[in-house]
Design a protein around this motif. Structure first.
Motif, short mmCIF file in Angstrom:
data_model
loop_
_atom_site.label_atom_id
_atom_site.label_comp_id
_atom_site.label_asym_id
_atom_site.label_seq_id
_atom_site.Cartn_x
_atom_site.Cartn_y
_atom_site.Cartn_z
N LYS A 253 -15.15 -12.66 3.26
CA LYS A 253 -15.62 -11.35 2.79
C LYS A 253 -14.63 -10.74 1.78
CE LYS A 253 -19.03 -9.16 5.55
NZ LYS A 253 -19.40 -10.12 6.56
N CYS A 254 -15.20 -10.04 0.80
CA CYS A 254 -14.38 -9.33 -0.18
C CYS A 254 -14.57 -7.83 -0.04
CB CYS A 254 -14.76 -9.75 -1.60
SG CYS A 254 -14.22 -11.39 -2.05
N TYR A 255 -13.48 -7.09 -0.21
CA TYR A 255 -13.49 -5.63 -0.13
C TYR A 255 -12.89 -5.09 -1.42
CZ TYR A 255 -14.23 -6.67 4.79
OH TYR A 255 -14.74 -7.17 5.96
N VAL A 256 -13.51 -4.02 -1.93
CA VAL A 256 -13.09 -3.47 -3.22
C VAL A 256 -12.82 -1.98 -3.08
CG1 VAL A 256 -13.66 -3.23 -5.66
CG2 VAL A 256 -14.58 -5.17 -4.35
N TRP A 257 -11.69 -1.54 -3.66
CA TRP A 257 -11.34 -0.12 -3.69
C TRP A 257 -11.09 0.30 -5.13
CZ3 TRP A 257 -9.57 -3.57 -0.14
CH2 TRP A 257 -9.75 -3.28 1.22
N LYS A 258 -11.59 1.48 -5.47
CA LYS A 258 -11.22 2.12 -6.74
C LYS A 258 -9.89 2.82 -6.48
CE LYS A 258 -13.03 5.43 -10.10
NZ LYS A 258 -12.56 6.80 -9.89
N ILE A 259 -8.95 2.69 -7.39
CA ILE A 259 -7.64 3.32 -7.22
C ILE A 259 -7.61 4.61 -8.02
CG2 ILE A 259 -5.14 3.05 -7.47
CD1 ILE A 259 -5.52 0.03 -7.27
N ASN A 260 -7.43 5.72 -7.33
CA ASN A 260 -7.37 7.02 -7.98
C ASN A 260 -5.92 7.45 -8.17
OD1 ASN A 260 -10.28 7.62 -8.01
ND2 ASN A 260 -10.08 7.65 -5.78
N GLU A 261 -5.71 8.36 -9.11
CA GLU A 261 -4.36 8.88 -9.36
C GLU A 261 -3.84 9.58 -8.12
OE1 GLU A 261 -2.39 8.65 -12.07
OE2 GLU A 261 -3.87 7.35 -13.03
N GLU A 262 -2.54 9.42 -7.86
CA GLU A 262 -1.93 10.08 -6.69
C GLU A 262 -2.11 11.61 -6.77
OE1 GLU A 262 -0.83 8.81 -4.01
OE2 GLU A 262 0.33 6.98 -4.32
N LYS A 263 -2.13 12.14 -8.01
CA LYS A 263 -2.20 13.60 -8.19
C LYS A 263 -3.61 14.14 -7.93
CE LYS A 263 0.97 13.17 -12.13
NZ LYS A 263 0.71 11.76 -12.24
N SER A 264 -4.62 13.28 -7.96
CA SER A 264 -6.00 13.76 -7.82
C SER A 264 -6.31 14.15 -6.37
CB SER A 264 -6.98 12.67 -8.27
OG SER A 264 -7.11 11.68 -7.28
N ASP A 265 -7.43 14.85 -6.20
CA ASP A 265 -7.85 15.26 -4.85
C ASP A 265 -8.54 14.12 -4.11
OD1 ASP A 265 -6.92 17.80 -5.34
OD2 ASP A 265 -8.84 18.50 -6.15
N LEU A 266 -8.85 13.05 -4.82
CA LEU A 266 -9.54 11.91 -4.22
C LEU A 266 -8.56 11.02 -3.46
CD1 LEU A 266 -11.69 11.04 -7.35
CD2 LEU A 266 -12.57 11.98 -5.21
N PRO A 267 -9.05 10.24 -2.50
CA PRO A 267 -8.14 9.31 -1.82
C PRO A 267 -7.57 8.29 -2.80
CG PRO A 267 -10.43 8.85 -1.23
CD PRO A 267 -10.43 10.14 -2.00
N ARG A 268 -6.34 7.88 -2.56
CA ARG A 268 -5.69 6.89 -3.44
C ARG A 268 -6.54 5.62 -3.52
NH1 ARG A 268 -2.62 5.50 -7.72
NH2 ARG A 268 -1.10 3.87 -7.30
N TYR A 269 -7.00 5.15 -2.37
CA TYR A 269 -7.86 3.96 -2.33
C TYR A 269 -9.24 4.37 -1.83
CZ TYR A 269 -3.60 1.37 -3.10
OH TYR A 269 -2.44 0.90 -3.64
N GLN A 270 -10.20 4.34 -2.74
CA GLN A 270 -11.57 4.77 -2.44
C GLN A 270 -12.46 3.53 -2.31
OE1 GLN A 270 -12.97 7.54 -5.37
NE2 GLN A 270 -15.07 7.49 -4.64
N ALA A 271 -12.91 3.25 -1.09
CA ALA A 271 -13.75 2.06 -0.87
C ALA A 271 -15.04 2.19 -1.68
CB ALA A 271 -14.05 1.92 0.61
N VAL A 272 -15.33 1.16 -2.50
CA VAL A 272 -16.54 1.22 -3.33
C VAL A 272 -17.58 0.17 -2.95
CG1 VAL A 272 -15.61 2.44 -5.33
CG2 VAL A 272 -15.31 -0.03 -5.17
#
Length: 304
Positions: free
Chosen positions: A178-197
């Motif tokens: 199985k493969c898992y993918v995360w979008k990486i957001n900026e540390e400064k943003s309000d979003l989680p650093r690793y956002q499961a997509v």
């Protein structure tokens, strides 16, 4: 400088090949392989508990230096910051950063479980590791700590991780294919650093390697099912199977993209390495010479 392919094998040899002609130009006899990585003019070869550093352009079989501190097999080697530092992961449960100028251990992270893979974030300030306990961890080089931890499939071991060259996403593959993918957001943003997509089943058998292409348009997955699958990546992180690279007769252990993402090299238990053209999905060169499984490969094509 010509394009050089380096392969490591259980036959105790490291082989250097002229990628286009298929000629083996240099052989170094060692004693067992688990990984090779290259940067600029240096090659790092993990052999049991030690890592040997060689000069790619040299003809000498003598390593420039030997890094010796791990207490179990080294499973992963990655250069950092133009070859000044080397990052190693090991079955001993540690990740070590080596200063190649002094050949001393600069820092040791205690992961707490056998490490399967480590990659360096393109910002050069973070490492991403994965392990037998099913964890993916981000290690901050400035803070000297683990700042993020992901466990996408409980305790199913994570075999391989790959970071996009632009730092936009992280892909991980586990023992069950199985493969898992995360979008990486900026540390400064309000979003989680690793956002499961997304997540998807890439292979029905054991997965050995996931690797994003340098242009971040494709993902390659290697498997015990003898194939390498090529997945296209859309802008909203949809992964679509584009090609199945068929030709190897046994497990495919490792792969490496050319700097322009137009070619892929693979290493297999069938004793061979292959060069594939991405556009056609065809083998354009096969490298024969190893007497046992080829388990790791690195491509040196002038991109550093």
């Amino acid at each position: 400088m010509s394009v050089i392919l380096v392969t490591g094998s259980y036959d105790h040899e490291i082989r250097f090949w002229e990628a286009w002609s298929g000629i083996c130009s240099r052989t170094i006899a060692r004693s067992g392989e688990s990984g090779v990585s290259n940067a600029k003019r240096l090659l790092a070869a993990a052999i049991h508990k030690k890592v040997y550093i060689y000069e790619i352009t040299s003809t000498s079989s003598t390593p420039l230096t030997c890094l010796d501190a791990h207490t179990n097999n080294v499973t992963s080697v990655s250069f950092h910051s133009e070859g000044k530092w080397l990052v190693t992961g090991s079955e001993d449960g540690t990740i070590r950063i080596w200063d190649l100028r002094s050949t001393q251990v600069h820092r040791t992270y205690d992961n707490g479980a056998p490490v399967n893979d480590v990659c360096v974030h393109p910002n050069q300030g973070e490492l991403i590791s994965c392990d037998q306990a099913g964890c993916i961890k981000q290690w901050d080089l400035s803070e000297n700590l683990c700042s993020h931890e992901l466990t996408p499939a409980g305790d199913v071991p994570i075999r391989s991780v790959s970071l996009a060259s632009d730092g936009s996403c992280l892909v991980a593959g586990n023992n069950k294919g199985k493969c898992y993918v995360w979008k990486i957001n900026e540390e400064k943003s309000d979003l989680p650093r690793y956002q499961a997509v997304t997540k998807f089943s890439a292979h029905k058998k054991y997965l050995t390697r996931v690797l994003l292409s340098p242009d971040v348009k494709y993902l390659a997955t290697c498997s015990a099912d003898t194939t390498v699958k090529i997945w296209s990546i859309s802008q909203n992180y949809e992964f679509r199977q584009e090609k199945v690279l068929q030709g190897h007769q046994r497990w495919v252990w490792d792969c490496a993209f050319s700097a322009d993402s137009a070619y892929l090299v693979t290493a297999s238990s069938d004793h061979t390495a292959r060069l594939w053209e991405m556009a056609s999905g065809e083998t354009v060169r096969q490298y024969n010479g190893h007497h046992k499984a080829a388990v790791c490969c690195a491509l040196h094509d002038g991109a550093g």
